[in-house]
Design a protein around this motif. Structure first.
Motif, PDB file in Angstrom:
ATOM      1  N   ILE A 102       0.837  -1.200   0.000  1.00  0.00           N
ATOM      2  CA  ILE A 102       0.000   0.000   0.000  1.00  0.00           C
ATOM      3  C   ILE A 102       0.868   1.244   0.000  1.00  0.00           C
ATOM      4  CG2 ILE A 102      -1.574   1.364   1.444  1.00  0.00           C
ATOM      5  CD1 ILE A 102      -2.811  -1.281   2.346  1.00  0.00           C
ATOM      6  N   THR A 103       0.473   2.207  -0.790  1.00  0.00           N
ATOM      7  CA  THR A 103       1.100   3.529  -0.785  1.00  0.00           C
ATOM      8  C   THR A 103       0.145   4.515  -0.123  1.00  0.00           C
ATOM      9  OG1 THR A 103       2.263   3.038  -2.841  1.00  0.00           O
ATOM     10  CG2 THR A 103       2.093   5.350  -2.204  1.00  0.00           C
ATOM     11  N   ALA A 104       0.664   5.350   0.723  1.00  0.00           N
ATOM     12  CA  ALA A 104      -0.187   6.317   1.420  1.00  0.00           C
ATOM     13  C   ALA A 104      -0.928   7.188   0.410  1.00  0.00           C
ATOM     14  CB  ALA A 104       0.651   7.184   2.351  1.00  0.00           C
ATOM     15  N   PRO A 105      -2.226   7.379   0.606  1.00  0.00           N
ATOM     16  CA  PRO A 105      -2.997   8.199  -0.336  1.00  0.00           C
ATOM     17  C   PRO A 105      -2.700   9.679  -0.181  1.00  0.00           C
ATOM     18  CG  PRO A 105      -4.364   7.577   1.516  1.00  0.00           C
ATOM     19  CD  PRO A 105      -3.057   6.864   1.701  1.00  0.00           C
ATOM     20  N   ARG A 106      -2.939  10.412  -1.235  1.00  0.00           N
ATOM     21  CA  ARG A 106      -2.877  11.866  -1.145  1.00  0.00           C
ATOM     22  C   ARG A 106      -4.178  12.368  -0.541  1.00  0.00           C
ATOM     23  NH1 ARG A 106      -0.197  14.105  -6.816  1.00  0.00           N
ATOM     24  NH2 ARG A 106       1.815  13.003  -6.606  1.00  0.00           N
ATOM     25  N   VAL A 107      -4.045  13.149   0.509  1.00  0.00           N
ATOM     26  CA  VAL A 107      -5.216  13.647   1.216  1.00  0.00           C
ATOM     27  C   VAL A 107      -5.057  15.139   1.459  1.00  0.00           C
ATOM     28  CG1 VAL A 107      -5.730  11.448   2.350  1.00  0.00           C
ATOM     29  CG2 VAL A 107      -4.182  13.068   3.458  1.00  0.00           C
ATOM     30  N   PRO A 108      -6.160  15.848   1.689  1.00  0.00           N
ATOM     31  CA  PRO A 108      -6.060  17.275   2.018  1.00  0.00           C
ATOM     32  C   PRO A 108      -5.208  17.505   3.266  1.00  0.00           C
ATOM     33  CG  PRO A 108      -8.334  16.653   1.520  1.00  0.00           C
ATOM     34  CD  PRO A 108      -7.554  15.385   1.600  1.00  0.00           C
ATOM     35  N   ASP A 109      -4.685  18.699   3.391  1.00  0.00           N
ATOM     36  CA  ASP A 109      -3.798  19.024   4.505  1.00  0.00           C
ATOM     37  C   ASP A 109      -4.460  18.847   5.864  1.00  0.00           C
ATOM     38  OD1 ASP A 109      -1.798  19.604   2.729  1.00  0.00           O
ATOM     39  OD2 ASP A 109      -2.119  21.778   2.760  1.00  0.00           O
ATOM     40  N   TRP A 110      -5.771  19.002   5.917  1.00  0.00           N
ATOM     41  CA  TRP A 110      -6.439  18.920   7.204  1.00  0.00           C
ATOM     42  C   TRP A 110      -6.624  17.481   7.688  1.00  0.00           C
ATOM     43  CZ3 TRP A 110     -10.838  16.049   7.151  1.00  0.00           C
ATOM     44  CH2 TRP A 110     -11.544  15.940   5.961  1.00  0.00           C
ATOM     45  N   VAL A 111      -6.389  16.492   6.825  1.00  0.00           N
ATOM     46  CA  VAL A 111      -6.545  15.091   7.219  1.00  0.00           C
ATOM     47  C   VAL A 111      -5.316  14.646   8.008  1.00  0.00           C
ATOM     48  CG1 VAL A 111      -6.766  12.713   6.414  1.00  0.00           C
ATOM     49  CG2 VAL A 111      -8.022  14.543   5.251  1.00  0.00           C
ATOM     50  N   ASP A 112      -5.531  14.123   9.207  1.00  0.00           N
ATOM     51  CA  ASP A 112      -4.454  13.635  10.072  1.00  0.00           C
ATOM     52  C   ASP A 112      -4.343  12.121   9.867  1.00  0.00           C
ATOM     53  OD1 ASP A 112      -2.608  13.045  11.993  1.00  0.00           O
ATOM     54  OD2 ASP A 112      -3.697  13.962  13.657  1.00  0.00           O
ATOM     55  N   LEU A 113      -3.565  11.715   8.866  1.00  0.00           N
ATOM     56  CA  LEU A 113      -3.431  10.301   8.507  1.00  0.00           C
ATOM     57  C   LEU A 113      -1.961   9.931   8.420  1.00  0.00           C
ATOM     58  CD1 LEU A 113      -4.418   7.519   7.368  1.00  0.00           C
ATOM     59  CD2 LEU A 113      -4.326   8.596   5.090  1.00  0.00           C
ATOM     60  N   ARG A 114      -1.609   8.818   9.084  1.00  0.00           N
ATOM     61  CA  ARG A 114      -0.263   8.269   8.990  1.00  0.00           C
ATOM     62  C   ARG A 114      -0.361   6.803   8.586  1.00  0.00           C
ATOM     63  NH1 ARG A 114       3.724   6.096  12.837  1.00  0.00           N
ATOM     64  NH2 ARG A 114       2.152   6.239  14.480  1.00  0.00           N
ATOM     65  N   VAL A 115       0.334   6.431   7.519  1.00  0.00           N
ATOM     66  CA  VAL A 115       0.358   5.042   7.058  1.00  0.00           C
ATOM     67  C   VAL A 115       1.697   4.432   7.449  1.00  0.00           C
ATOM     68  CG1 VAL A 115       0.204   3.497   5.070  1.00  0.00           C
ATOM     69  CG2 VAL A 115      -1.199   5.580   5.148  1.00  0.00           C
ATOM     70  N   VAL A 116       1.654   3.317   8.203  1.00  0.00           N
ATOM     71  CA  VAL A 116       2.855   2.675   8.728  1.00  0.00           C
ATOM     72  C   VAL A 116       2.989   1.294   8.101  1.00  0.00           C
ATOM     73  CG1 VAL A 116       4.117   1.969  10.779  1.00  0.00           C
ATOM     74  CG2 VAL A 116       2.510   3.879  10.903  1.00  0.00           C
TER      75      VAL A 116
END
Length: 322
Positions: free
Chosen positions: A245-259
């Motif tokens: 999986i590659t981390a998706p591109r998300v808006p700046d306000w989204v707090d997402l971390r893919v580990v």
């Protein structure tokens, strides 16, 4: 592609059932009063199901303790959400015991179990069953504990149900969503209605209502995330359903971390089911939910464990304490 993923999911469930037959009565560690200790965490991914088989579907140690009160260090109760064809007890023996040993209060409800299917969850409607049942459990746990927020940990379809509820029904009550065995780039597609269609569980009207709810979930901004909610996606390159999986591109306000599970530990090749008992995955979940200082910084600096594991049997070596 969706049909292939459905077949893979059903095959994985069948594999779990077959493993239980082969293992007989070998189960989780014996139940103890209150929370288990670190030494009592079971490290086989089928331990929860084996425990249920030998105890009349009783919860594995550490789960669903309604008398548990959150501590100052871990103020948020944790609710674990299982995947397709599973239930709260057979999915979360390892993660639940590990979190309880760390001092968390942990619940693991069974959601989406159609009438007549007993403790087999994840086959009913998103809007008619799984989502409202999880929302009700969030409300119940908050009332029991007096907590302002809960944290959610979801596996496979449970990751999607948790994210859906956090974004559409209880964003003000959820602080963190941790996912296992799910692709964050596809979570907005919703849970696998194609699986329930194959099982003949849902009516066409219900399936259509769930599909419409999934589209509404993305909202005006087109992403399946809620403002103010923190997301951590734990992924494995060896997951049979998601693959790398590659981390998706998300808006700046989204707090997402893919580990990525293999970062720093290529020996851990846990798959879709075996990730539920990966020591490294457990450590990542604990860290994602772990203690924060007054500035919101994570204070747990213990190194992550790296224990060899494969897709079929899971852990291949003794698990050291963290």
């Amino acid at each position: 592609m969706k049909l292939l993923r459905a077949a893979s999911a059903l095959a994985a469930t069948a594999m779990a059932a077959a493993a239980l037959v082969l293992t007989g009565t070998a189960g989780a560690s014996a139940a103890v009063p209150g929370a288990p200790t670190d030494e009592q965490v079971p490290w086989r991914w089928w331990d929860g199901a084996a425990h249920q088989l030998t105890t009349g579907l009783a919860d594995p140690p550490g789960l669903n303790r309604d008398d548990c009160q959150p501590s100052e260090h871990h103020p948020n109760p944790v609710i674990l959400v299982h995947g397709t064809g599973l239930n709260g007890g057979n999915s979360w023996a390892t993660v639940g015991a590990a979190l309880a040993a760390e001092g968390f209060c942990v619940w693991a409800p069974t959601v989406g179990a159609p009438s007549g299917m007993g403790s087999t969850g994840g086959f009913d409607s998103l809007t008619g069953a799984s989502a409202p049942q999880l929302a009700a459990e969030i409300d119940r746990v908050r009332e029991l504990t007096g907590a302002e927020h809960v944290d959610l940990v979801g596996h496979s379809q449970g990751a999607i149900v948790a994210s859906f509820v956090a974004a559409t029904a209880r964003a003000d009550a959820v602080q963190t969503v941790v996912t296992l065995g799910a692709d964050p780039t596809k979570s907005g597609e919703g849970p696998p209605e194609f699986v329930t269609a194959m099982m003949g569980v849902l009516s066409a009207e219900t399936t259509q209502r769930d599909a419409e709810a999934t589209l509404a979930w993305l909202g005006d901004e087109g992403v399946p995330y809620a403002r103010g909610v923190r997301y951590v996606a734990v992924t494995s390159d060896y997951d049979e359903l998601t693959g790398p999986i590659t981390a998706p591109r998300v808006p700046d306000w989204v707090d997402l971390r893919v580990v990525r599970l293999q970062d720093g530990c290529e020996a851990d090749r846990s798959g879709h089911l075996t990730v539920l008992a990966s020591p490294r995955a457990v450590d990542l979940v604990v860290d994602a939910l772990g203690t924060s200082d007054t500035g919101g910084n994570r204070t747990d600096t213990r190194p992550l464990r790296c224990v060899p594991a494969d897709q079929l049997t899971g852990v291949l070596a003794p698990v050291p304490p963290r």
